[in-house]
Structures are given as C-alpha cells and as structure tokens.
Design an enzyme around this catalytic site. Sequence first.
Site, PDB file in Angstrom:
ATOM      1  N   ARG A   1      13.802 -21.627  59.426  1.00  0.00           N
ATOM      2  CA  ARG A   1      14.429 -22.812  60.007  1.00  0.00           C
ATOM      3  C   ARG A   1      15.551 -23.293  59.096  1.00  0.00           C
ATOM      4  O   ARG A   1      16.697 -23.392  59.513  1.00  0.00           O
ATOM      5  CB  ARG A   1      13.389 -23.910  60.238  1.00  0.00           C
ATOM      6  CG  ARG A   1      13.934 -25.159  60.913  1.00  0.00           C
ATOM      7  CD  ARG A   1      12.838 -26.169  61.207  1.00  0.00           C
ATOM      8  NE  ARG A   1      12.208 -26.694  60.007  1.00  0.00           N
ATOM      9  CZ  ARG A   1      11.222 -27.585  60.016  1.00  0.00           C
ATOM     10  NH1 ARG A   1      10.753 -28.041  61.175  1.00  0.00           N
ATOM     11  NH2 ARG A   1      10.692 -28.018  58.886  1.00  0.00           N
TER      12      ARG A   1
ATOM     13  N   TYR B   1       2.289 -44.796  91.635  1.00  0.00           N
ATOM     14  CA  TYR B   1       3.489 -44.067  92.037  1.00  0.00           C
ATOM     15  C   TYR B   1       3.140 -42.630  92.410  1.00  0.00           C
ATOM     16  O   TYR B   1       2.412 -41.944  91.690  1.00  0.00           O
ATOM     17  CB  TYR B   1       4.506 -44.046  90.893  1.00  0.00           C
ATOM     18  CG  TYR B   1       5.191 -45.355  90.647  1.00  0.00           C
ATOM     19  CD1 TYR B   1       5.967 -45.962  91.632  1.00  0.00           C
ATOM     20  CD2 TYR B   1       5.091 -45.993  89.410  1.00  0.00           C
ATOM     21  CE1 TYR B   1       6.613 -47.166  91.405  1.00  0.00           C
ATOM     22  CE2 TYR B   1       5.729 -47.188  89.166  1.00  0.00           C
ATOM     23  CZ  TYR B   1       6.485 -47.773  90.163  1.00  0.00           C
ATOM     24  OH  TYR B   1       7.120 -48.966  89.924  1.00  0.00           O
TER      25      TYR B   1
ATOM     26  N   LYS C   1       8.829 -40.292  56.524  1.00  0.00           N
ATOM     27  CA  LYS C   1       9.925 -40.122  57.480  1.00  0.00           C
ATOM     28  C   LYS C   1       9.465 -40.559  58.870  1.00  0.00           C
ATOM     29  O   LYS C   1       8.271 -40.789  59.104  1.00  0.00           O
ATOM     30  CB  LYS C   1      10.347 -38.651  57.507  1.00  0.00           C
ATOM     31  CG  LYS C   1       9.221 -37.701  57.883  1.00  0.00           C
ATOM     32  CD  LYS C   1       9.645 -36.255  57.802  1.00  0.00           C
ATOM     33  CE  LYS C   1       8.471 -35.348  58.175  1.00  0.00           C
ATOM     34  NZ  LYS C   1       8.863 -33.938  58.281  1.00  0.00           N
TER      35      LYS C   1
ATOM     36  N   MET D   1       6.090 -47.667  83.653  1.00  0.00           N
ATOM     37  CA  MET D   1       6.841 -48.146  82.494  1.00  0.00           C
ATOM     38  C   MET D   1       6.069 -49.178  81.688  1.00  0.00           C
ATOM     39  O   MET D   1       6.090 -49.157  80.451  1.00  0.00           O
ATOM     40  CB  MET D   1       8.173 -48.748  82.941  1.00  0.00           C
ATOM     41  CG  MET D   1       9.044 -49.248  81.792  1.00  0.00           C
ATOM     42  SD  MET D   1      10.584 -49.986  82.347  1.00  0.00           S
ATOM     43  CE  MET D   1      11.431 -48.526  82.969  1.00  0.00           C
TER      44      MET D   1
END
Length: 358
Positions: free
Chosen positions: A130, A255, A34, A303
């Site tokens: 769950r 940044y 998966k 990014m």
Amino acid sequence: MKAATALIDTDALCHNIEMIRKMIPNARLWAMIKANAYGHGMLPVANALSSYADGFGVARLKEALALRAHGISNPLLLLEGFCTQADLQHLLEHKIETVVHCLSQLEMLEQAQLEKPLNIWIKLDTGMHRLGFRPENVEEAIARLSACSSVASPLNFISHFGCADEKNNPLTIEQINLFSSLTENQKGLKSLAASSGCFLWPNSHFDMVRPGICLYGISPFSNGCGAELGLKAVMTMTSSLIAVREAKKGERIGYGATWTVKENTFLGVVAIGYGDGYPRMAPNGTPVWLNGRKVPIVGRVAMDMLTVDLGALSTDSLGDEVILWGPPLPVEEVARHIGTIGYELVTNLTSRVEYVYL
C-alpha cells in the site's frame, strides 16, 4: 429523553492501555488516535491517555496540529506523512515526527532548508503493498535520508501488516522476517505491530507498538469480541424509545415496506438513524439492547429513526434507554449482522451525536 448519545468510559480506556502495556514489556506504546480516536473523541482520549502513552499516532497533519493547539505535549507521529514543503515547517515548529513512504517525500526533504532536522520514520513495504519503499529500493532510500541535513540521526523504521489478524496466514511471518532483514544493524527505532500484532505476534513488537482499535475495547479479529481478550468496551452508543405502537399481522413497516408483521406485536421507534451514523444498510434482525434483552430492528433504517420489534408481551415505555452497542451488546456482534466491522461503526458517527465522558 435523550437522542443519539455516545457514552465514553475513560476508565475502560485506561484499563485497556494498561493491559496492552503488560503484553509488551520491552517496547514503547504509541496510541493511535487518528480518525477522531476511532470515533471516541481525539482530544478527550488524548487527555485521558497522556500519562499512559509514550506517544500518539495520527493520520493527517490537521489532527496533529489540533493536538498541539490543545496542549498535548506527547510525541506525535504523522502516519501518512507530509504533502508539501509548507508541511515540513509545521512539523518542525510543533515537534511532530513523520513517516516518509515515497520518493517525492524524500526529495522534498532533500530540497528543504530547515533550521533543525526532523525525526523521520522510513516506511518499508514488507508485503502489504500500500505504502512504503519496496525492498529493492530501501538501501538507496536509507542512504539518501541518512545523508540529508533535514533528517535527524538515527533514522527510524516502520512497516504495516496486511494479515496479522489471521493466525495462520504465512504472509505475516514473511513480513516479520523481511522487516528484520531490511533493518538489521540499523540504529534507529523499529515499529511493525499494531493491534493484532500486540496480541498474536510477540516477535513483531520490536521497539514500539502502535495499538489502535484494541485501545477502545474492540477486537481486531473478525470473529471475536474485545471482552474475550480481556478488553473493556469504551463506547456505549445509546438512544431512547420515542414511540411504542401496536402493529397488526400483515402490516408492512417503514420505507420500501421491507418487513411484514407476522403476528400482532408492539413496535418501538428509536431516535437514531443514518443521520447519526447508524448504517442504513442494517438488515432486519440486527439487534439492539433494550430492558435487559435483545430486540431486532425491523424495516429500513431512516435518517433520524429506526424501528424494533418489541414483541406481543412488551411492557417497554416511551423514554426507555436503547443500547445500539456497548458492554451488553458488543459492537463486533452488531457489525457482523450488518456485514461490516466494528471499526466502521464507531468511526462513522456524525456531529449530531452527543458525547458524554464518564
């Protein structure tokens, strides 16, 4: 010079599944592929393991249909189950087995008019809380499914551990005991163990185990790494230096100016960032592997790029390969620096990453 590239070693993948098979001599092995095979590429992984695995597990119907469309004929198990009556027709047409974990799914089966019955795995809530039928509702659910013309006989049984990666957590023993008692005298197949259960809880292997993360050479245990378990890392996440720059004491980097140069040094800029799936939250000091050593990330991950401190004596050059994780730098170690788990790092890679299968 290459940008973000995931090198996938299928020999390592086959080594890992063969090793797990030796641990479960009396059980079937259904490989969990998966989430794009935990970020490793669902179709190539399925092809590599098709002769090793007794079946494959997926979470979504779309995944199962893609496998069938590309010629994967192994048995498939839909772990989250179906959502609509139309889904049932797809399951029947493509010979996909499914989990049933709630009353609404049971009722859909009772209302369905299928040409042939489906192979069903009833999910039991043994303590994770769950998905699954609560213990007090299991007897009724078994009776209704067994009487349903859309359900093949015998009914199969599945549950999932909540804390199997913790060696001393009593909940795991409680779950094994409850699963055993709820399925006692039932004829169908039984499945409880995933990766952690394969290694730590042999009495949970029953008829079928469902290894996931360990297939890819990653430890299911929070403080370990796959190599300690005899596993081989399947993915090597790489990129390249696209710049080597001088940095002067007192300059602030990136940044937000989150890192200040303490002494004159050289900085390397690596062509990978959160646009490729590398976490923006990676703090200063998170290691990468470059020319035989660890060097730390400094400044904020952007990014498309991140920056590393190469040191004042650096001889690194433009184009040098940088390993973000792989055999020399376990993904588990990187994950611990970032405050996450290896599962998240490998499954979060974006479509911009190039995959190369070795």
